[in-house]
Design a protein around this motif. Structure first.
Motif, PDB file in Angstrom:
ATOM      1  N   ARG A  27       0.836  -1.201   0.000  1.00  0.00           N
ATOM      2  CA  ARG A  27       0.000   0.000   0.000  1.00  0.00           C
ATOM      3  C   ARG A  27       0.871   1.251   0.000  1.00  0.00           C
ATOM      4  O   ARG A  27       1.893   1.324   0.685  1.00  0.00           O
ATOM      5  N   ASP A  28       0.443   2.213  -0.771  1.00  0.00           N
ATOM      6  CA  ASP A  28       1.119   3.501  -0.840  1.00  0.00           C
ATOM      7  C   ASP A  28       0.674   4.332   0.360  1.00  0.00           C
ATOM      8  O   ASP A  28      -0.472   4.788   0.432  1.00  0.00           O
ATOM      9  N   ALA A  29       1.567   4.499   1.318  1.00  0.00           N
ATOM     10  CA  ALA A  29       1.223   5.211   2.555  1.00  0.00           C
ATOM     11  C   ALA A  29       0.849   6.663   2.290  1.00  0.00           C
ATOM     12  O   ALA A  29       0.131   7.286   3.088  1.00  0.00           O
ATOM     13  N   SER A  30       1.317   7.202   1.179  1.00  0.00           N
ATOM     14  CA  SER A  30       1.012   8.607   0.875  1.00  0.00           C
ATOM     15  C   SER A  30      -0.297   8.773   0.119  1.00  0.00           C
ATOM     16  O   SER A  30      -0.733   9.895  -0.130  1.00  0.00           O
ATOM     17  N   SER A  31      -0.936   7.649  -0.228  1.00  0.00           N
ATOM     18  CA  SER A  31      -2.164   7.720  -1.015  1.00  0.00           C
ATOM     19  C   SER A  31      -3.376   7.675  -0.098  1.00  0.00           C
ATOM     20  O   SER A  31      -3.456   6.860   0.821  1.00  0.00           O
ATOM     21  N   SER A  32      -4.338   8.556  -0.344  1.00  0.00           N
ATOM     22  CA  SER A  32      -5.580   8.557   0.432  1.00  0.00           C
ATOM     23  C   SER A  32      -6.580   7.539  -0.095  1.00  0.00           C
ATOM     24  O   SER A  32      -7.613   7.295   0.534  1.00  0.00           O
ATOM     25  N   THR A  33      -6.297   6.949  -1.220  1.00  0.00           N
ATOM     26  CA  THR A  33      -7.229   6.007  -1.844  1.00  0.00           C
ATOM     27  C   THR A  33      -6.849   4.554  -1.592  1.00  0.00           C
ATOM     28  O   THR A  33      -7.543   3.649  -2.044  1.00  0.00           O
ATOM     29  N   GLY A  34      -5.754   4.317  -0.872  1.00  0.00           N
ATOM     30  CA  GLY A  34      -5.371   2.951  -0.569  1.00  0.00           C
ATOM     31  C   GLY A  34      -4.780   2.193  -1.740  1.00  0.00           C
ATOM     32  O   GLY A  34      -4.832   0.964  -1.774  1.00  0.00           O
ATOM     33  N   LYS A  35      -4.232   2.909  -2.697  1.00  0.00           N
ATOM     34  CA  LYS A  35      -3.652   2.249  -3.859  1.00  0.00           C
ATOM     35  C   LYS A  35      -2.384   1.492  -3.467  1.00  0.00           C
ATOM     36  O   LYS A  35      -1.704   1.821  -2.495  1.00  0.00           O
ATOM     37  N   PHE A  36      -2.066   0.475  -4.286  1.00  0.00           N
ATOM     38  CA  PHE A  36      -0.856  -0.307  -4.095  1.00  0.00           C
ATOM     39  C   PHE A  36       0.210   0.125  -5.095  1.00  0.00           C
ATOM     40  O   PHE A  36      -0.100   0.598  -6.195  1.00  0.00           O
ATOM     41  N   MET A  37       1.455  -0.051  -4.687  1.00  0.00           N
ATOM     42  CA  MET A  37       2.594   0.186  -5.565  1.00  0.00           C
ATOM     43  C   MET A  37       3.281  -1.151  -5.823  1.00  0.00           C
ATOM     44  O   MET A  37       3.183  -2.087  -5.018  1.00  0.00           O
ATOM     45  N   VAL A  38       4.009  -1.234  -6.920  1.00  0.00           N
ATOM     46  CA  VAL A  38       4.713  -2.462  -7.252  1.00  0.00           C
ATOM     47  C   VAL A  38       6.177  -2.143  -7.529  1.00  0.00           C
ATOM     48  O   VAL A  38       6.499  -1.081  -8.075  1.00  0.00           O
ATOM     49  N   ALA A  39       7.048  -3.058  -7.119  1.00  0.00           N
ATOM     50  CA  ALA A  39       8.481  -2.898  -7.382  1.00  0.00           C
ATOM     51  C   ALA A  39       9.085  -4.277  -7.609  1.00  0.00           C
ATOM     52  O   ALA A  39       8.680  -5.261  -6.972  1.00  0.00           O
ATOM     53  N   ASP A  40      10.033  -4.353  -8.527  1.00  0.00           N
ATOM     54  CA  ASP A  40      10.768  -5.597  -8.752  1.00  0.00           C
ATOM     55  C   ASP A  40      11.791  -5.790  -7.638  1.00  0.00           C
ATOM     56  O   ASP A  40      12.595  -4.898  -7.359  1.00  0.00           O
ATOM     57  N   TRP A  41      11.752  -6.959  -7.013  1.00  0.00           N
ATOM     58  CA  TRP A  41      12.705  -7.255  -5.944  1.00  0.00           C
ATOM     59  C   TRP A  41      13.703  -8.334  -6.336  1.00  0.00           C
ATOM     60  O   TRP A  41      14.713  -8.504  -5.678  1.00  0.00           O
TER      61      TRP A  41
END
Length: 701
Positions: free
Chosen positions: A71-85
Motif C-alpha cells: 500500500r502507498d502510505a502517501s495515497s488517500s485512496t489505498g492504492k498499491f505500488m509495485v516494485a521488482d525485488w
C-alpha cells in the motif's frame, strides 16, 4: 426428474485430433503475470504490517521475477505500488518444480522466501531468498537443506510459522504416504540452514486416516492469543460436511485439539471446499486468528465467509462479511492472500485477478473489525500480450487458410458409440470430440466440426439432454436423428431462444441424411450425412448467418516446457482408462514420438484402435480434458427397452484433469452458463479466464 445417485462422470474433450503443422496463436501463459503467478504475504520490509510478493515467469522461459506489492502510505485512496525485488536469467528456475512459503529464515525481522525445488526422482533442495528490506538475495543453488530421498510430489503443502519452543521459525511439510497415511515433517531454521527432524515427523495420522486432497491448511493462533503458531486443517468429509482440526505444538509433536472431533463441524450438505479459497488473519483484532473463505456460489456470486477464532472457528453466518454480485468478479482466476496491509491491527484480504489480456488486477477487502470494505483496482498492470490470433480456427488453434472465414456455426454431430455402430466415420476431421455418458452406462460422441467438414459422418443417433448444455458454447448446429418427446419440447424452446440450430429428420430436415449398410450396419446404427448436406440443412433452419465461435486457448508452440501453460503441478501420465461398461471402456495411450494420445475402445473382448473408417486415419488426440460431475437419472424413457435418460450438471464448478504432453494436471473446472466455454484451472486459480471463453490449462495447437 429424480436424482438416484451422484457420482463421477468423465466428460472427455479431445482437441486437434491430428498433429498440427502450423504456428498457433499468441497468448499470455499461466504465471507470466503477477496475478497469474504465486502470491505470498508477509512483512518483507520488516517495518510492520504486511506486503504481498508475486512470483512469476514473465517470458515463459524459466526465468523468475519476484515483485513486491504494498500500500502507498502517501495515497488517500489505498492504492498499491509495485516494485521488482528479484529477477533471474532465462533457464534458471522452473516454477512448475517449486513449492513456496514465506518466513523469517534468518531472524532479522524481515520475511524471506523459501522454495522446495524438485530435482527429479526423490531429490529435493530447499532454496532461500533473503529479504534485505528492499530486495531479495538468492542464497545459492546448494540451498539450506537437501535430500536424495524425499518425494516432492508427496509434499502436498508447505506451511511456514513459528512452531518452536525456542522461537525459531520453521516449516511444516504435509506429506502423503500410501493408504491415506499423512505425516507432517518439520524443518527448523538455525539462521543459516534448515534442520530436518526426521521421517517420523511431528504428527502421524496412521493408515487410512487422512487424505490430504480433502484438506486445506492454514497457519495462525486459532484457539489462543499467545504462544507458538498452530496449524489448522479444513477437512472435507462425506456428504459435504467439513470439520476444522487445529494442531497444537507440544513437546510431543503436533496434537489435534479435541482429537478427531475437531474444534468445529458443519452440518451435512453445507460446505464444499472445492468452491472455497482459504486464508487466515485476525480480522476482528482480538488476538485470535480467523479463517476466511472466498466461496463461489452456483449463481455466479461470491461471498467471503468468516470462521471466527473467538467462536472456535465456527461459521455462524453464511451471508458473509463481504459479497460480490453474480459474475461481478471471476472466482477461478482469482488468488487470495491475507494480512494486515494497512497496519491497523486487523487482518485484511486481497484478491489478485488475472485477466485474459495479460493484465493483473488487485482489489482489497479491508477490515474494520466487523465487515470487509471492498476497493477495486487498488492496483492494475498494463495488458500483456493482447494479440489473440484473429486468423486462427478457434477450436484447434490452427491458422486460417487464405480466404477462409471462421464465422460460421459449428456442426455438433451426435455419433453413435454402441458396439454395432463402430467403426465411426468422419471423426478425424473434428476439431473437438466430446464423449458423454448416456443410458446403459455407454457413451455417445459429439463431433464438433468447424475448421473442416466431414465427407461422410456417422452413424448419427438421437440427441440427449447434455447436448443442450454443450452445443451453445461452440455456437453449434445439433445434428441428430431425433429426440424423445420431452427432449424435443426443450429443444424447440432452445431453438426459439436462439441457443442453437438443429438439423434432424424429426425436425424437418430428412433430406440431409441417408442410410447405408456400410460395414454391415443396420438400423438404427446406419444413419449418415455429409458435411455439405448438413450445411444445407442448417441454412434451411436459419443457421447460415455469421457467428463468432468463442476461442479456446493454445500454447504458442508445440515445443515447450512440460510445465508451461499452467501445468505446474502436473505428473507423468501416459495411460488413461475410463471405465464405462465392459464393451465401451476407453483407453488413451500417449505416444512420445508424435506427442499424441492414441484412442482405443473395448468391444467386450479386446481393445480396438480407433480409426476413422471414412479415410483410414488413426485417431490421436493432442489434449484430453476429463470433467467429473453429477449424473441424474430422469423419468424419461429413451428406448423400447425402458432405459431412463440421464441428465447431468454441466455448469458450476468441480474437479477436472487435463492430459497433455504425457502429463496430467488436476484442477478445477468452472462454467457459469451454457453459452460459455469451460474454464479449467489449477487449484490456486486458473490464469486468465474471462468471458466468453476459455479453457486453461493451455492446450497444444
Amino acid at each position: 426428474m429424480r436424482r438416484v445417485t451422484s457420482f463421477a462422470l468423465t466428460l472427455v474433450i479431445s482437441l486437434a485430433w491430428l498433429i498440427p503443422t502450423a504456428v498457433p496463436e499468441q497468448h499470455t501463459a499461466d504465471a507470466q503475470t503477477p496475478a497469474a503467478g504465486i502470491p505470498l504475504s508477509g512483512d518483507f520490509r520488516g517495518a510492520g504490517g504486511a506486503q504481498i510478493v508475486t512470483i512469476s515467469d514473465p517470458n515463459d522461459d524459466l526465468g523468475l521475477r519476484i515483485q513486491l506489492l504494498e500500500r502507498d502510505a502517501s495515497s488517500s485512496t489505498g492504492k498499491f505500488m509495485v516494485a521488482d525485488w528479484f529477477t533471474s536469467q532465462p533457464g534458471t528456475f522452473d516454477l512448475g518444480k517449486m513449492k513456496w512459503a514465506a518466513t523469517d529464515a534468518n531472524f532479522d525481522g524481515k520475511t524471506d522466501l523459501i522454495a522446495l525445488y524438485d530435482d527429479g526422482d526423490t531429490s529435493v533442495r530447499l532454496l532461500v531468498w533473503l529479504s534485505t528490506g528492499a530486495s531479495f538475495t538468492f542464497t545459492g543453488a546448494a540451498g539450506w537443506w537437501s535430500s536424495t530421498g524425499y518425494a516432492w510430489s508427496r509434499t502436498k503443502a508447505i506451511i511456514a510459522g513459528n512452531f518452536s519452543a525456542v522461537g525459531h521459525n520453521g516449516l511444516l511439510f504435509i506429506y502423503q504416504y500410501d493408504n491415506f497415511d499423512m505425516r507432517i515433517h518439520y524443518l527448523e531454521s538455525d539462521g543459516a540452514k534448515f534442520l530436518y527432524n526426521g521421517n517420523q515427523g511431528v504428527y502421524a495420522s496412521g493408515p487410512g486416516q487422512y487424505d490430504t486432497t480433502r484438506a486445506r491448511f492454514v497457519v495462525g493462533r486459532f484457539t489462543r492469543t499467545t504462544g507458538p503458531d498452530q496449524l489448522a486443517s479444513v477437512y472435507q468429509y462425506p456428504d459435504f460436511q467439513i470439520k476444522i482440526h487445529v494442531f497444537d505444538p507440544t513437546p510431543n509433536g503436533l496434537q489435534p485439539v479435541n482429537g478427531w472431533g475437531g474444534v468445529w463441524a458443519s452440518g451435512l450438505n453445507t460446505y464444499d471446499i472445492t468452491k472455497a479459497k482459504f486464508a487466515a488473519a485476525d480480522v476482528d483484532g482480538d488476538g485470535k486468528t480467523d479463517l476466511l473463505s472466498y466461496y463461489w456460489y452456483g449463481d455466479g456470486s461470491v461471498r467471503v465467509h468468516i470462521f471466527r477464532g473467538s467462536q472456535n472457528l465456527a461459521l455462524i453466518n453464511t451471508d458473509g462479511i463481504a459479497t460480490f454480485a453474480p459474475f461481478a468478479i471471476s472466482w477461478l482466476e482469482t488468488r487470495v492472500v491475507a494480512g494486515d496491509f494497512n497496519k491497523d491491527g486487523k487482518g485484511d484480504l486481497v484478491l489478485l485477478t488475472a485477466a485474459r489480456d495479460g493484465s493483473s488486477h488487485v482489489g482489497t477487502l479491508l477490515s474494520n473489525g466487523a465487515t470487509l470494505q471492498w476497493t477495486s483496482e487498488a492496483w492494475a498492470s498494463a495488458a500483456g500480450l493482447n494479440n489473440r490470433c484473429t486468423t486462427c480456427w478457434p477450436l484447434n488453434g490452427q491458422p486460417l487458410a487464405a480466404g477462409a472465414s471462421p464465422n460460421h456455426r459449428t456442426l455438433a454431430v451426435k455419433i453413435d458409440n454402441a458396439p454395432n455402430a463402430r467403426p465411426h466415420y468422419g471423426l478425424s476431421k473434428a476439431d473437438m470430440v466430446v464423449e458423454l455418458l448416456v443410458e446403459g452406462f455407454i457413451t455417445r460422441l459429439a463431433g464438433y466440426f468447424h475448421s473442416q467438414d466431414p465427407d461422410m459422418v456417422g452413424a448419427i443417433r438421437s440427441v440427449r439432454y447434455s447436448d443442450r448444455y454443450t452445443t451453445p458454447m461452440v455456437r453449434g448446429v445439433i445434428v441428430a436423428s431425433g429426440a424423445s418427446q420431452s427432449t424435443s419440447d426443450f429443444i424447440n424452446a432452445d431453438v426459439a431462444n436462439g441457443n442453437y440450430v438443429i438439423v434432424s429428420p424429426q425436425f424437418g430436415e430428412g433430406a440431409s441424411f441417408f442410410r447405408s449398410n456400410v460395414d454391415g450396419k443396420v438400423a438404427p446404427h446406419n444413419l449418415f450425412a455429409t458435411g455439405a448436406s448438413l450445411r444445407a440443412g442448417a441454412a434451411n433452419e436459419g443457421g447460415a448467418g455469421a457467428v463468432v465461435v468463442p476461442a479456446w486457448d493454445f500454447l504458442t508452440s508445440p515445443v515447450h516446457q512440460p510445465t508451461a501453460g499452467g501445468f505446474f503441478g502436473s505428473v507423468p501420465a501416459s495411460f488413461i482408462e475410463i471405465p464405462y461398461r465392459s464393451n465401451a471402456v476407453v483407453r488413451y495411450q500417449w505416444d512420445p514420438g508424435t506427442n499424441t494420445y492414441a484412442r482405443f475402445q473395448s468391444d467386450g473382448v479386446s481393445f480396438q484402435r480407433e480409426v476413422d473408417a471414412a479415410n483410414n486415419v488413426a485417431i490421436a488426440a493432442k489434449n484430453i480434458a476429463i470433467i467429473n460431475t453429477d449424473i441424474i437419472t430422469t423419468t424419461v424413457q429413451e428406448d423400447a427397452g425402458g432405459a431412463f435418460s440421464l441428465d447431468m450438471r454441466l455448469v458450476g464448478t468441480g474437479p477436472a484433469s487435463v492430459f497433455r504432453d504425457g502429463r496430467r494436471q488436476d484442477g478445477l473446472v468452472g462454467r457459469r452458463l451454457a453459452p460459455i466455454t469451460y474454464r479449467i484451472g489449477t487449484p490456486t486459480g486458473c490464469g486468465r479466464c474471462e468471458d466468453p471463453l476459455e479453457v486453461v490449462d493451455d492446450l497444444i495447437p
